[in-house]
Design a protein around this motif. Structure first.
Motif, PDB file in Angstrom:
ATOM      1  N   PRO A 146     -13.789  27.767  35.777  1.00  0.00           N
ATOM      2  CA  PRO A 146     -14.628  26.613  36.103  1.00  0.00           C
ATOM      3  C   PRO A 146     -13.781  25.400  36.510  1.00  0.00           C
ATOM      4  O   PRO A 146     -12.797  25.076  35.847  1.00  0.00           O
ATOM      5  CB  PRO A 146     -15.383  26.344  34.797  1.00  0.00           C
ATOM      6  N   SER A 147     -14.153  24.762  37.610  1.00  0.00           N
ATOM      7  CA  SER A 147     -13.432  23.574  38.088  1.00  0.00           C
ATOM      8  C   SER A 147     -13.927  22.341  37.340  1.00  0.00           C
ATOM      9  O   SER A 147     -14.458  21.394  37.930  1.00  0.00           O
ATOM     10  CB  SER A 147     -13.638  23.420  39.600  1.00  0.00           C
ATOM     11  N   VAL A 148     -13.741  22.384  36.034  1.00  0.00           N
ATOM     12  CA  VAL A 148     -14.224  21.324  35.145  1.00  0.00           C
ATOM     13  C   VAL A 148     -13.045  20.820  34.327  1.00  0.00           C
ATOM     14  O   VAL A 148     -12.267  21.618  33.792  1.00  0.00           O
ATOM     15  CB  VAL A 148     -15.341  21.839  34.214  1.00  0.00           C
ATOM     16  N   VAL A 149     -12.914  19.495  34.238  1.00  0.00           N
ATOM     17  CA  VAL A 149     -11.776  18.878  33.568  1.00  0.00           C
ATOM     18  C   VAL A 149     -12.267  18.019  32.408  1.00  0.00           C
ATOM     19  O   VAL A 149     -13.112  17.134  32.583  1.00  0.00           O
ATOM     20  CB  VAL A 149     -10.970  17.999  34.557  1.00  0.00           C
ATOM     21  N   ILE A 156      -7.270  14.503  39.519  1.00  0.00           N
ATOM     22  CA  ILE A 156      -8.128  15.380  38.708  1.00  0.00           C
ATOM     23  C   ILE A 156      -8.086  16.804  39.261  1.00  0.00           C
ATOM     24  O   ILE A 156      -7.984  17.784  38.509  1.00  0.00           O
ATOM     25  CB  ILE A 156      -9.570  14.829  38.672  1.00  0.00           C
ATOM     26  N   SER A 157      -8.117  16.935  40.582  1.00  0.00           N
ATOM     27  CA  SER A 157      -8.017  18.264  41.199  1.00  0.00           C
ATOM     28  C   SER A 157      -6.667  18.909  40.905  1.00  0.00           C
ATOM     29  O   SER A 157      -6.570  20.141  40.792  1.00  0.00           O
ATOM     30  CB  SER A 157      -8.220  18.166  42.715  1.00  0.00           C
ATOM     31  N   SER A 158      -5.631  18.080  40.772  1.00  0.00           N
ATOM     32  CA  SER A 158      -4.301  18.633  40.484  1.00  0.00           C
ATOM     33  C   SER A 158      -4.278  19.336  39.131  1.00  0.00           C
ATOM     34  O   SER A 158      -3.530  20.305  38.940  1.00  0.00           O
ATOM     35  CB  SER A 158      -3.236  17.531  40.527  1.00  0.00           C
ATOM     36  N   ARG A 164      -2.486  16.584  48.777  1.00  0.00           N
ATOM     37  CA  ARG A 164      -1.920  15.699  47.762  1.00  0.00           C
ATOM     38  C   ARG A 164      -2.166  16.250  46.357  1.00  0.00           C
ATOM     39  O   ARG A 164      -1.300  16.139  45.478  1.00  0.00           O
ATOM     40  CB  ARG A 164      -2.540  14.305  47.873  1.00  0.00           C
ATOM     41  N   ALA A 165      -3.320  16.842  46.129  1.00  0.00           N
ATOM     42  CA  ALA A 165      -3.619  17.411  44.807  1.00  0.00           C
ATOM     43  C   ALA A 165      -2.592  18.473  44.438  1.00  0.00           C
ATOM     44  O   ALA A 165      -2.094  18.519  43.309  1.00  0.00           O
ATOM     45  CB  ALA A 165      -5.035  17.993  44.795  1.00  0.00           C
TER      46      ALA A 165
END
Length: 554
Positions: A42-45, A96-98, A137-138
């Motif tokens: 999951p792309s959840v932070v 955050i994506s990083s 950049r991420a």
């Protein structure tokens, strides 16, 4: 694979789920499982004090700590106004994506017991320059060497063309992900995979179907409890409903109905959601994808493509039964669901593997011919015909891959731009217009030069506003475009009005734009890669990279 060849991994950086893939020692693309032994994360932070948690735990934590969790950050890539504040610290979408990228890479490193340094990252075909640069950049903030940003439907087509396709064919890739939609026509041949046209909406995806369920549940709760309270204003309730909506959507792909329990303010309401109702409240979203598909097909006709052989469905949201049913009904073709969760990551891995193999071939060819890699770029395959077979065998021996795999790596990938790029100019009525030098669906890389004239006598400088838009016309209204950069060319004194200024746009394979402007009388010139305040850069970028090293991601 030999240590002499650097492995390049593929990352599908998705709106709702992300994954990482590689090409194994047998030339087969495989997705590497995460620490939960799942192929998608999951792309959840979740910001947990000084640490960051990514994945299923973060997703579950959103019920209890909704203000400390970030979801769907991909939709904010390239947006200058997006800032997430936690514990007095500001985080841009790229940072955050990083964390998501670090998570999938770290898990893969543990599984493979090897270090990962080089990656190819995918993005929606309809991403513009800001969003693409933010994606790069991420990866860089995460600490990796980003070799290329490639389009998700192109990656899916690479996987399809490599693993499934038999013979030459024209394929429509209908990619409905968690937060984005792309529709792309691709001509798959034995020696090339060529993108013909692309279209879509990077703010249309499975999340919008979830949101419709949430709105319906809110309405049912209000009707049952005889209240007008907007329970979505409560962050805990809102997050709980979003998670319940996603689960219900998935269940309805297998069953005709599913119960959903709503708990708020001491009230408990059970709603029986039927697939028929779900399809009814989301019908307009599906119709939007159909309309975008027709738009793309009209663009393809301008390039001589009136027919196609097959429609493949990728992206997790394409599993919803209504998608295949509606596509079959509208286009009189039974679509094929192709590896919806893994096709993009696998295609990115194949692309990265191809980069690595081709680098090895260039090195061997340079050694054999006595030419530099740069000199070889100008030499055709026909001229190298006597050397290529020997080079292919040398690379096969070096890497351990079969010679057929090495030949397959030489398949050409040809892409197009999903946006048009131009400048602000004045027409014959002295009205501001966008003059597009590069039109969307132009094959890339491309270089275009146009001549413009100064506006007045003794003009001191030319301010060039670089615009991105979705028009297919050379002349477009300014209100349909966004400024992505500016450049200033200082002029010598004494120039008359209409002094020629040559402006060149150069767009590379991954959507990076360079601009050159030349005033011919004194050969004054400016050259710049378009950079924008919408993307983290400079000191802020360096600080983000340094901060990333001090933050533990799990």
């Amino acid at each position: 694979m030999s240590a002499k060849s650097k492995k390049i991994f593929g990352i599908d950086l998705g709106t709702t789920y992300s994954s990482l893939a590689m090409v194994d020692d047998y030339g087969k693309p495989v997705v590497i499982p995460n620490s939960d032994n799942q192929h998608i994360t999951p792309s959840v932070v979740f910001f947990d004090g000084e640490n960051v948690v990514v994945g299923e735990v973060a997703k579950e934590s959103s019920k209890i700590y909704p203000n400390d969790v970030v979801s769907f950050v991909k939709r904010s890539m390239g947006e200058p106004d997006f800032i997430f504040e936690h514990d007095g610290k500001m985080f841009r979408a790229e940072e955050i994506s990083s964390f998501i990228i670090r998570k999938v890479v770290q898990d893969a490193e543990l599984y493979l017991n090897e270090k990962i340094t080089d990656v190819v990252i995918t993005c929606p075909a309809y991403f513009g320059i800001n969003e693409r640069e933010a994606t790069r950049r991420a990866g860089e903030i995460a600490g990796y060497n980003v070799r290329q940003i490639i389009n998700e439907p192109t990656a899916a087509a690479i996987a399809y063309g490599t693993l499934e396709s038999m013979g030459d064919k024209v394929v429509l890739v209908y990619d409905l992900g968690g937060g984005t939609f792309d529709i792309t026509m691709i001509d798959i041949q034995s020696n090339a995979i060529e993108v013909i046209c692309t279209g879509g909406d990077h703010n249309l995806g499975g999340k919008d179907w979830d949101d419709r369920i949430v709105a319906y549940l809110l309405q049912e709760f209000q009707n049952t409890t005889k209240t007008e309270e907007d329970i979505l204003e409560d962050p805990d309730t809102c997050q709980d409903l979003l998670l319940s909506a996603e689960k219900a959507k998935k269940v309805l792909s297998q069953r005709d109905k599913t119960p959903v329990l709503i708990t708020h303010g001491g009230e408990r309401v059970k709603v029986m959601l039927e697939r028929k109702k779900f399809e009814e409240i989301t019908q307009d979203l599906l119709e939007r994808t159909v309309a975008l598909t027709h738009e793309m097909l009209e663009e393809a006709k301008k390039k001589g493509y009136w027919n196609y052989d097959e429609i493949i469905l990728v992206g997790g949201s394409s599993r919803m039964p209504q998608v295949a049913t509606r596509i079959a009904q509208e286009f009189s073709t039974t679509p094929r669901i192709f590896d919806p969760d893994e096709a993009v990551a696998k295609g990115a891995a194949i692309y990265g593997w191809k980069l690595s193999i081709n680098e090895g071939m260039k090195q061997k060819a340079a050694e054999k011919t006595g030419k530099t890699a740069e000199q070889l770029e100008a030499v055709s395959d026909e001229e190298l015909n006597g050397v290529l077979e020997e080079v292919e065998q040398l690379v096969a021996d070096d890497t351990g891959y079969d010679i057929s795999d090495i030949k397959r790596s030489r398949v050409q990938i040809k892409n197009v731009t999903s946006k048009s790029f131009g400048i602000i100019a004045h027409d014959s009525n002295d009205q501001e217009v966008i003059f597009n030098l590069i039109l969307k669906n132009t094959a890339v890389p491309t270089v275009i030069t146009k001549t413009f004239g100064t506006a007045i006598d003794d003009q001191e400088a030319v301010s060039i506003q670089i615009m991105e838009n979705e028009s297919s016309e050379t002349i477009a209204p300014p209100e349909q475009a966004v400024v992505i950069g500016t450049a200033v060319l200082n002029l010598p004194t004494g120039l008359s009005a209409d002094t020629p200024i040559d402006i060149t746009f150069k767009l590379n394979e991954e959507g990076r734009l360079e601009i050159t402007a030349v005033e011919s009388s004194e050969s004054r010139r400016i050259k710049a890669t378009v950079k924008t305040r919408s993307v983290i850069q400079g000191e802020e970028f360096e600080k983000a990279k340094a901060r990333s090293k001090s933050i533990a991601v799990s």
